[in-house]
Design a protein around this motif. Structure first.
Motif, PDB file in Angstrom:
ATOM      1  N   VAL A  99      58.819  55.839   9.909  1.00 53.14           N
ATOM      2  CA  VAL A  99      59.799  56.377   8.657  1.00 53.14           C
ATOM      3  C   VAL A  99      61.127  56.085   8.937  1.00 53.14           C
ATOM      4  O   VAL A  99      61.826  56.147  10.057  1.00 53.14           O
ATOM      5  CB  VAL A  99      59.417  57.872   8.851  1.00 53.14           C
ATOM      6  CG1 VAL A  99      60.264  58.620   7.612  1.00 53.14           C
ATOM      7  CG2 VAL A  99      57.813  58.075   8.709  1.00 53.14           C
ATOM      8  N   GLU A 100      61.762  55.824   7.976  1.00 50.50           N
ATOM      9  CA  GLU A 100      63.061  55.461   7.856  1.00 50.50           C
ATOM     10  C   GLU A 100      63.643  55.574   6.576  1.00 50.50           C
ATOM     11  O   GLU A 100      63.043  55.577   5.476  1.00 50.50           O
ATOM     12  CB  GLU A 100      63.348  54.101   8.353  1.00 50.50           C
ATOM     13  CG  GLU A 100      62.873  52.810   7.386  1.00 50.50           C
ATOM     14  CD  GLU A 100      63.124  51.356   7.945  1.00 50.50           C
ATOM     15  OE1 GLU A 100      64.360  51.118   8.461  1.00 50.50           O
ATOM     16  OE2 GLU A 100      62.267  50.604   7.700  1.00 50.50           O
ATOM     17  N   VAL A 101      65.168  55.873   6.504  1.00 51.68           N
ATOM     18  CA  VAL A 101      65.552  56.169   5.263  1.00 51.68           C
ATOM     19  C   VAL A 101      66.749  55.120   5.072  1.00 51.68           C
ATOM     20  O   VAL A 101      67.447  55.211   6.022  1.00 51.68           O
ATOM     21  CB  VAL A 101      66.194  57.480   5.070  1.00 51.68           C
ATOM     22  CG1 VAL A 101      66.888  57.917   3.863  1.00 51.68           C
ATOM     23  CG2 VAL A 101      65.099  58.562   5.492  1.00 51.68           C
TER      24      VAL A 101
ATOM     25  N   SER B 109      57.724  54.817   4.492  1.00 55.73           N
ATOM     26  CA  SER B 109      56.761  55.161   5.561  1.00 55.73           C
ATOM     27  C   SER B 109      55.732  53.711   5.556  1.00 55.73           C
ATOM     28  O   SER B 109      55.218  53.447   4.838  1.00 55.73           O
ATOM     29  CB  SER B 109      55.837  56.199   5.138  1.00 55.73           C
ATOM     30  OG  SER B 109      56.572  57.486   4.797  1.00 55.73           O
ATOM     31  N   THR B 110      55.964  53.224   6.873  1.00 55.61           N
ATOM     32  CA  THR B 110      55.238  51.899   7.107  1.00 55.61           C
ATOM     33  C   THR B 110      54.130  51.966   7.888  1.00 55.61           C
ATOM     34  O   THR B 110      54.340  52.471   9.206  1.00 55.61           O
ATOM     35  CB  THR B 110      56.413  50.938   7.492  1.00 55.61           C
ATOM     36  OG1 THR B 110      57.707  50.862   6.792  1.00 55.61           O
ATOM     37  CG2 THR B 110      55.946  49.454   7.805  1.00 55.61           C
ATOM     38  N   PHE B 111      53.124  51.404   7.613  1.00 58.41           N
ATOM     39  CA  PHE B 111      52.175  51.024   8.481  1.00 58.41           C
ATOM     40  C   PHE B 111      51.766  49.688   8.785  1.00 58.41           C
ATOM     41  O   PHE B 111      51.752  48.936   7.752  1.00 58.41           O
ATOM     42  CB  PHE B 111      50.622  51.887   7.711  1.00 58.41           C
ATOM     43  CG  PHE B 111      50.908  53.295   7.400  1.00 58.41           C
ATOM     44  CD1 PHE B 111      50.361  54.304   8.264  1.00 58.41           C
ATOM     45  CD2 PHE B 111      51.396  53.650   6.089  1.00 58.41           C
ATOM     46  CE1 PHE B 111      50.539  55.471   7.997  1.00 58.41           C
ATOM     47  CE2 PHE B 111      51.227  54.971   5.716  1.00 58.41           C
ATOM     48  CZ  PHE B 111      51.088  55.916   6.629  1.00 58.41           C
ATOM     49  N   ARG B 112      51.514  49.294  10.019  1.00 61.36           N
ATOM     50  CA  ARG B 112      51.230  48.025  10.415  1.00 61.36           C
ATOM     51  C   ARG B 112      49.769  47.984  11.195  1.00 61.36           C
ATOM     52  O   ARG B 112      49.345  48.904  11.774  1.00 61.36           O
ATOM     53  CB  ARG B 112      52.368  47.422  11.519  1.00 61.36           C
ATOM     54  CG  ARG B 112      53.681  47.551  11.057  1.00 61.36           C
ATOM     55  CD  ARG B 112      54.682  47.318  12.071  1.00 61.36           C
ATOM     56  NE  ARG B 112      56.010  47.367  11.650  1.00 61.36           N
ATOM     57  CZ  ARG B 112      56.726  46.731  10.792  1.00 61.36           C
ATOM     58  NH1 ARG B 112      56.365  45.600  10.441  1.00 61.36           N
ATOM     59  NH2 ARG B 112      57.937  47.015  10.355  1.00 61.36           N
ATOM     60  N   MET B 113      49.089  46.842  10.682  1.00 61.72           N
ATOM     61  CA  MET B 113      47.759  46.664  11.312  1.00 61.72           C
ATOM     62  C   MET B 113      47.486  45.213  11.366  1.00 61.72           C
ATOM     63  O   MET B 113      48.024  44.463  10.594  1.00 61.72           O
ATOM     64  CB  MET B 113      46.719  47.271  10.422  1.00 61.72           C
ATOM     65  CG  MET B 113      46.691  46.621   9.044  1.00 61.72           C
ATOM     66  SD  MET B 113      46.388  48.227   7.726  1.00 61.72           S
ATOM     67  CE  MET B 113      48.090  48.744   7.683  1.00 61.72           C
TER      68      MET B 113
ATOM     69  N   LYS C 171      53.253  49.821   2.813  1.00 55.71           N
ATOM     70  CA  LYS C 171      54.470  50.573   2.889  1.00 55.71           C
ATOM     71  C   LYS C 171      54.358  51.714   1.726  1.00 55.71           C
ATOM     72  O   LYS C 171      54.034  51.330   0.719  1.00 55.71           O
ATOM     73  CB  LYS C 171      55.910  49.803   2.710  1.00 55.71           C
ATOM     74  CG  LYS C 171      56.013  49.063   4.041  1.00 55.71           C
ATOM     75  CD  LYS C 171      57.505  48.308   3.300  1.00 55.71           C
ATOM     76  CE  LYS C 171      57.910  47.377   4.636  1.00 55.71           C
ATOM     77  NZ  LYS C 171      59.101  46.652   4.360  1.00 55.71           N
ATOM     78  N   VAL C 172      54.651  52.976   1.791  1.00 54.86           N
ATOM     79  CA  VAL C 172      54.775  54.027   0.915  1.00 54.86           C
ATOM     80  C   VAL C 172      56.419  54.467   0.730  1.00 54.86           C
ATOM     81  O   VAL C 172      56.640  54.752   1.767  1.00 54.86           O
ATOM     82  CB  VAL C 172      53.894  55.133   0.984  1.00 54.86           C
ATOM     83  CG1 VAL C 172      53.845  55.956  -0.108  1.00 54.86           C
ATOM     84  CG2 VAL C 172      52.569  54.555   1.232  1.00 54.86           C
ATOM     85  N   LEU C 173      56.950  54.338  -0.402  1.00 51.72           N
ATOM     86  CA  LEU C 173      58.171  54.918  -0.787  1.00 51.72           C
ATOM     87  C   LEU C 173      58.507  55.999  -1.519  1.00 51.72           C
ATOM     88  O   LEU C 173      57.837  55.943  -2.545  1.00 51.72           O
ATOM     89  CB  LEU C 173      59.033  53.621  -1.218  1.00 51.72           C
ATOM     90  CG  LEU C 173      58.892  52.318  -0.349  1.00 51.72           C
ATOM     91  CD1 LEU C 173      57.625  51.501  -0.367  1.00 51.72           C
ATOM     92  CD2 LEU C 173      60.132  51.452  -0.981  1.00 51.72           C
ATOM     93  N   GLN C 174      59.202  56.920  -1.150  1.00 49.88           N
ATOM     94  CA  GLN C 174      59.813  57.790  -1.920  1.00 49.88           C
ATOM     95  C   GLN C 174      61.194  57.296  -2.462  1.00 49.88           C
ATOM     96  O   GLN C 174      62.061  57.351  -1.611  1.00 49.88           O
ATOM     97  CB  GLN C 174      59.941  59.118  -1.378  1.00 49.88           C
ATOM     98  CG  GLN C 174      60.624  60.202  -2.216  1.00 49.88           C
ATOM     99  CD  GLN C 174      60.996  61.754  -1.364  1.00 49.88           C
ATOM    100  OE1 GLN C 174      60.042  62.312  -0.905  1.00 49.88           O
ATOM    101  NE2 GLN C 174      62.248  62.075  -1.445  1.00 49.88           N
TER     102      GLN C 174
END
Length: 387
Positions: free
Chosen positions: A276-278, A286-290, A351-354
């Motif tokens: 999570v970063e702003v 919110s970043t997921f790596r796979m 990635k999911v972004l607000q």
């Protein structure tokens, strides 16, 4: 009736954000207009991928409800100089931006038709214009249905267009905000004769298009999961809008769509393990790596969100492949599932972004992300830029 682009028509250049009355976010429109044909264009992810699978070099394509032309540019790239793309857009509020986007893309195989597509030609048509989201403006043939509607022109039935211009389409993309059924009624003769592939937006609960096409021996598939669709009961639960692919039964063998699609959930991503970063603009990532092996996948997101804009992106092997953005309510309903194509074993980033809060109470909370492997009947195709 056909309005072909001319190289000197620079008077159509305009400020895209001004066109939208400043209602959209910095993230949503990071360029003054859409990507040009040689650039990556990855919005409308599931329709985008469907077009890449279905449009062939030399095809004639209809883009019914072009908006500002993003998907038309993809079709023009895929069909190439031997093909053509006809863009039907009846909303005068966005016509200049659509025209400018075709000009700046230097395409020679696109044509714009400024008519409202309906079941009959030459009817007076009325527009309920949505100033916040022009793409969602609706048309009707009865002024009394909306006291604020304005007369915007005359209607055109696609069968009449085909008869006049001798353009038989191979692929038709149609997104006209609930008017698809009426457009198909005015297109039945061509559908019966040519049997084009259709990609349609559908309102969940309105099965008239599904019934009409089923009666014409079309088989219908969800554009995200590629499973068969017979009624609204076959859509992802809780959605209000879906895109479907309709292929005539006689052409199914061409796309290997005889067998039911097999799906398997391979994992669920833990929201607590997201990076999570702003950024400096207040966008929360919110970043997921796979690591994923070669194949086709569906990312299904569950989240709670309020008073904000939400976006999601899928990056494959370091390159962005798909992205989508929408208000929190619409995203949580209709933008939760995104397809990704992985051509070789590699890292995939989700990635999911607000993006933006519309009030102090705005928030976004990710509940889960399921990754589903799809034993896809549509083969991967290697394509090159053709225009």
């Amino acid at each position: 009736m056909l309005m072909k682009r001319e190289a000197g028509m620079t008077e159509f250049a305009g400020d895209f954000e001004a066109l939208f009355d400043g209602a959209m976010t910095r993230y949503a429109f990071e360029r003054p207009s859409i990507a040009r044909w040689w650039e990556s264009h990855c919005s409308e992810p599931n329709v985008n991928i469907a077009l890449q699978e279905l449009v062939q070099p030399g095809d004639t394509c209809f883009d019914v409800g072009s908006f500002i032309g993003g998907l038309a540019i993809i079709m023009a790239r895929l069909t190439g100089p031997r093909g053509k793309v006809v863009l039907f857009e009846g909303n005068q509020h966005i016509l200049s931006q659509l025209t400018w986007n075709m000009i700046r893309s230097h395409l020679t195989n696109t044509f714009i038709v400024n008519k409202i597509i309906w079941e009959e030609s030459d009817l007076n048509m009325y527009l309920s214009h949505n100033s916040i989201a022009p793409a969602a403006s609706r048309v009707c043939s009865d002024e009394a249905s909306d006291p604020h509607a304005i007369r915007v022109g005359r209607s055109l039935a696609l069968d009449d267009f085909v008869a006049e211009h001798s353009m038989l389409p191979d692929v038709v993309k149609m997104d006209i905000e609930g008017s698809e059924y009426y457009a198909l009624r005015g297109f039945k003769k061509t559908i019966s004769e040519k049997k084009p592939v259709l990609i349609l937006e559908q309102n969940v609960g309105d099965d008239r298009c599904l019934e009409l096409l089923s009666d014409m021996d079309y088989k219908i598939f969800d554009s995200a999961g590629l499973h068969a669709v017979r009624s609204s009961n076959d859509y992802l639960e809780g959605t209000t809008i879906r895109n479907v692919i309709a292929i005539h039964a006689s052409a199914l063998g061409r796309y290997n769509l005889h067998n039911p699609v097999q799906k398997r959930k391979i994992c669920s991503l833990d929201p607590l393990k997201a990076e999570v970063e702003v950024d400096s603009q207040g966008v929360v990532y919110s970043t997921f790596r796979m690591k994923l092996s070669r194949g086709r996948y569906l990312f299904v997101l569950s989240l709670d969100a309020k008073d904000c804009v939400v976006a999601s992106e899928i990056w494959v092997n370091g390159t962005i492949q798909t992205k989508f953005y929408e208000t929190a309510k619409l995203f949580s309903q209709d933008c939760r599932d995104m397809m990704a194509l992985v051509h070789k074993d590699c890292e995939v980033v989700y990635k999911v972004l607000q993006v933006q809060k519309s009030s102090e109470n705005g928030y976004m909370k990710i509940n889960s992300v399921d990754i589903i492997s799809i034993d896809a009947p549509l083969n991967f195709k290697s394509r090159s830029t053709l225009v």
